[in-house]
Design a protein around this motif. Structure first.
Motif, PDB file in Angstrom:
ATOM      1  N   ALA A  17     -34.254  37.732 -18.727  1.00 57.99           N
ATOM      2  CA  ALA A  17     -34.094  36.689 -19.747  1.00 57.99           C
ATOM      3  C   ALA A  17     -35.028  35.527 -19.456  1.00 57.99           C
ATOM      4  O   ALA A  17     -35.700  35.010 -20.350  1.00 57.99           O
ATOM      5  CB  ALA A  17     -32.642  36.219 -19.783  1.00 57.99           C
ATOM      6  N   TRP A  66     -19.682  36.147 -15.430  1.00 58.12           N
ATOM      7  CA  TRP A  66     -20.316  35.837 -16.723  1.00 58.12           C
ATOM      8  C   TRP A  66     -19.290  36.062 -17.825  1.00 58.12           C
ATOM      9  O   TRP A  66     -18.276  36.729 -17.586  1.00 58.12           O
ATOM     10  CB  TRP A  66     -21.577  36.695 -16.948  1.00 58.12           C
ATOM     11  CG  TRP A  66     -22.453  36.133 -18.044  1.00 58.12           C
ATOM     12  CD1 TRP A  66     -22.592  36.611 -19.309  1.00 58.12           C
ATOM     13  CD2 TRP A  66     -23.279  34.963 -17.965  1.00 58.12           C
ATOM     14  NE1 TRP A  66     -23.447  35.817 -20.015  1.00 58.12           N
ATOM     15  CE2 TRP A  66     -23.882  34.793 -19.221  1.00 58.12           C
ATOM     16  CE3 TRP A  66     -23.560  34.028 -16.960  1.00 58.12           C
ATOM     17  CZ2 TRP A  66     -24.746  33.743 -19.509  1.00 58.12           C
ATOM     18  CZ3 TRP A  66     -24.427  32.984 -17.235  1.00 58.12           C
ATOM     19  CH2 TRP A  66     -25.010  32.847 -18.501  1.00 58.12           C
ATOM     20  N   TRP A  93     -23.246  33.131 -27.841  1.00 57.98           N
ATOM     21  CA  TRP A  93     -23.372  31.980 -26.929  1.00 57.98           C
ATOM     22  C   TRP A  93     -22.262  31.952 -25.871  1.00 57.98           C
ATOM     23  O   TRP A  93     -21.958  30.893 -25.329  1.00 57.98           O
ATOM     24  CB  TRP A  93     -23.361  30.676 -27.737  1.00 57.98           C
ATOM     25  CG  TRP A  93     -24.149  30.729 -28.998  1.00 57.98           C
ATOM     26  CD1 TRP A  93     -23.696  30.472 -30.259  1.00 57.98           C
ATOM     27  CD2 TRP A  93     -25.548  31.043 -29.142  1.00 57.98           C
ATOM     28  NE1 TRP A  93     -24.701  30.624 -31.171  1.00 57.98           N
ATOM     29  CE2 TRP A  93     -25.855  30.974 -30.515  1.00 57.98           C
ATOM     30  CE3 TRP A  93     -26.567  31.393 -28.255  1.00 57.98           C
ATOM     31  CZ2 TRP A  93     -27.128  31.231 -31.021  1.00 57.98           C
ATOM     32  CZ3 TRP A  93     -27.839  31.660 -28.762  1.00 57.98           C
ATOM     33  CH2 TRP A  93     -28.106  31.567 -30.114  1.00 57.98           C
ATOM     34  N   GLU A 112     -35.885  27.452 -23.726  1.00 61.19           N
ATOM     35  CA  GLU A 112     -34.694  27.905 -24.463  1.00 61.19           C
ATOM     36  C   GLU A 112     -34.315  26.878 -25.531  1.00 61.19           C
ATOM     37  O   GLU A 112     -33.971  27.215 -26.644  1.00 61.19           O
ATOM     38  CB  GLU A 112     -33.536  28.087 -23.474  1.00 61.19           C
ATOM     39  CG  GLU A 112     -32.260  28.593 -24.088  1.00 61.19           C
ATOM     40  CD  GLU A 112     -31.173  28.765 -23.026  1.00 61.19           C
ATOM     41  OE1 GLU A 112     -30.770  27.755 -22.409  1.00 61.19           O
ATOM     42  OE2 GLU A 112     -30.734  29.904 -22.810  1.00 61.19           O
ATOM     43  N   LEU A 142     -38.364  31.096 -21.569  1.00 60.51           N
ATOM     44  CA  LEU A 142     -37.329  32.035 -21.995  1.00 60.51           C
ATOM     45  C   LEU A 142     -38.048  33.126 -22.791  1.00 60.51           C
ATOM     46  O   LEU A 142     -38.688  32.833 -23.801  1.00 60.51           O
ATOM     47  CB  LEU A 142     -36.281  31.336 -22.880  1.00 60.51           C
ATOM     48  CG  LEU A 142     -35.083  32.242 -23.207  1.00 60.51           C
ATOM     49  CD1 LEU A 142     -34.051  32.188 -22.062  1.00 60.51           C
ATOM     50  CD2 LEU A 142     -34.410  31.854 -24.518  1.00 60.51           C
TER      51      LEU A 142
HETATM   52  C1  BGC Z   1     -27.185  32.225 -24.242  1.00 62.66           C
HETATM   53  C2  BGC Z   1     -27.222  33.688 -24.591  1.00 62.66           C
HETATM   54  C3  BGC Z   1     -28.410  34.369 -23.949  1.00 62.66           C
HETATM   55  C4  BGC Z   1     -28.510  34.051 -22.481  1.00 62.66           C
HETATM   56  C5  BGC Z   1     -29.769  34.577 -21.854  1.00 62.66           C
HETATM   57  C6  BGC Z   1     -27.281  32.050 -22.749  1.00 62.66           C
HETATM   58  O1  BGC Z   1     -27.283  30.699 -22.438  1.00 62.66           O
HETATM   59  O2  BGC Z   1     -25.972  31.647 -24.693  1.00 62.66           O
HETATM   60  O3  BGC Z   1     -27.309  33.866 -25.970  1.00 62.66           O
HETATM   61  O4  BGC Z   1     -28.277  35.739 -24.146  1.00 62.66           O
HETATM   62  O5  BGC Z   1     -28.468  32.660 -22.293  1.00 62.66           O
HETATM   63  O6  BGC Z   1     -30.911  34.129 -22.515  1.00 62.66           O
END
Ligand code: BGC
Length: 367
Positions: A31, A115, A167, A324, A350
């Motif tokens: 991510a 998580w 989220w 992000e 991100l």
């Molecule tokens: C977000 C998610 C996302 C994750 C990784 C989190 O803070 O709420 O939607 O998948 O970060 O990017």
């Protein structure tokens, strides 16, 4: 604030190579390589959209490798999935903590860090993205079919359960965007014959029941809502119009959902996740501006989509990274420092942000 073609071109080039260079040998997309809370994990949701962005700009091998990772990960956990399905079929569904997680380690294992894991949307989004990728590039889907079959059966068994949203919020709710992603995935699996025969019929029936629920129970004031009983929207709902087209872009429901996201959540081109967001003070997310741009483009509003792309591009940092979120307009500034103290500064780069800029630029014919 029109983006110059050089600025856009440079960002697109950097985004592709960044995503390619950070892709793990297993095919997983991390991510964010450096952010404390995300390091070492790959999400089905982020990853499916990252793969879709890469696929859309012709990075076929990278997208295929991610789909291979998803398939291998699903098959690695086949025993767990079979137990979930058997329990649901027996009328004794397993508790949330035994459902599939939303993220896995880059090797496809279930992580040991806490998580907010039970989220269904990514599995639907993966089915949608893998079929879109195969279709776009004329690829045979065979290598993904066994895993897709398991995922389809998982979603048939569990689509109506409340779970955390995109989220990690409100596990007690049935969320409009989660359900939309599940519908998009099941419908794509049927339409692209990833599943057929009896299972295809069951998938079509589940998708149809979920669609009836979404379009009747999860609608207020003519638009899809954040969750059952709410009249608010969520920035993630744009995805159901563009790129997923779960809501027919020519429908009033799609138009009014887009209009509600613009009205409630978009400030100067930057889109908030939802009203009341306090994560890092509740800033604006470039990836959500891109989703809104894709939705606007789908309903024929190209000028607006261009502004969304320009805004997303304007968030690039001096070293070419997309964050992000940005703090230009915070919903609740009091919470910003609290999150910085807890997890460090906002996740940057991100990969999902980079991929959404690629995806919107491709749809606009600029990539
Ligand atoms: C977000 C998610 C996302 C994750 C990784 C989190 O803070 O709420 O939607 O998948 O970060 O990017």
């Amino acid at each position: 604030m029109a983006t110059t073609s050089t600025a856009l071109g440079e960002l697109l080039e950097h985004s592709r190579s960044l995503i390619r260079s950070l892709q793990h040998p297993s095919g997983a997309y991390p991510a964010s390589p450096t952010f404390s809370a995300y390091r070492g994990y790959s999400w089905f949701r982020d990853g499916a959209f990252i793969a879709d962005g890469m696929s859309a700009v012709g990075e076929v091998a990278s997208a295929s490798a991610f789909h291979d990772w998803c398939a291998a990960t699903v098959l690695r956990h086949a025993g767990r999935i079979e137990r979930i399905i058997a329990a649901a079929d027996a009328g004794t569904p397993l508790p949330d903590n035994e459902m599939l997680p939303t993220r896995f380690t880059l090797d496809g294992e279930i992580g040991t860090d806490d998580w907010w894991d039970f989220q269904l949307d990514g599995y639907g989004t993966w089915l949608w993205a893998v079929t879109a990728h195969a279709d776009r590039h004329g690829l045979t889907q065979e290598r993904w079919a066994d895993a897709a079959t398991l995922v389809v059966r998982y979603l048939i068994s569990s689509w109506s359960r409340p779970c955390f949203d995109w989220w990690e919020e409100h596990v007690e709710q049935v969320h409009g965007s989660t359900l939309g992603c599940v519908i998009g995935g099941l419908e794509a699996a049927v339409a692209h014959q990833l599943v057929d025969g009896e299972l295809g019929a069951q998938a079509a029936a589940a998708a149809s029941a979920a669609r009836v629920f979404l379009e009747n129970r999860l609608v207020a004031d003519g638009h899809v809502v954040k969750w059952l009983g709410s009249s608010a929207v969520d920035g993630s709902l744009s995805a159901l119009v563009g790129p997923m087209a779960v809501l027919d872009p020519s429908s009033g429901l799609a138009r009014q959902t887009v209009a509600a996201v613009e009205r409630e959540l978009c400030v100067d081109g930057g889109v908030h996740r939802f009203l009341g967001d306090t994560f890092f003070g509740g800033g604006q997310w470039p990836l959500l501006s891109c989703f809104l741009g894709l939705a606007q483009l789908a309903i024929g509003e190209r000028g607006k989509a261009q502004r969304m792309l320009d805004w997303a591009v304007s968030t690039v940092t001096a070293d070419g990274s997309l964050p992000e979120q940005v703090s230009r307009h915070l919903l609740d500034p009091e919470f910003e420092q609290e999150w910085i103290d807890r997890w460090g500064t906002v996740a940057t780069p991100l990969l999902w942000s980079h991929a959404m800029v690629l995806r919107l630029a491709a749809e606009m014919g600029e990539a």
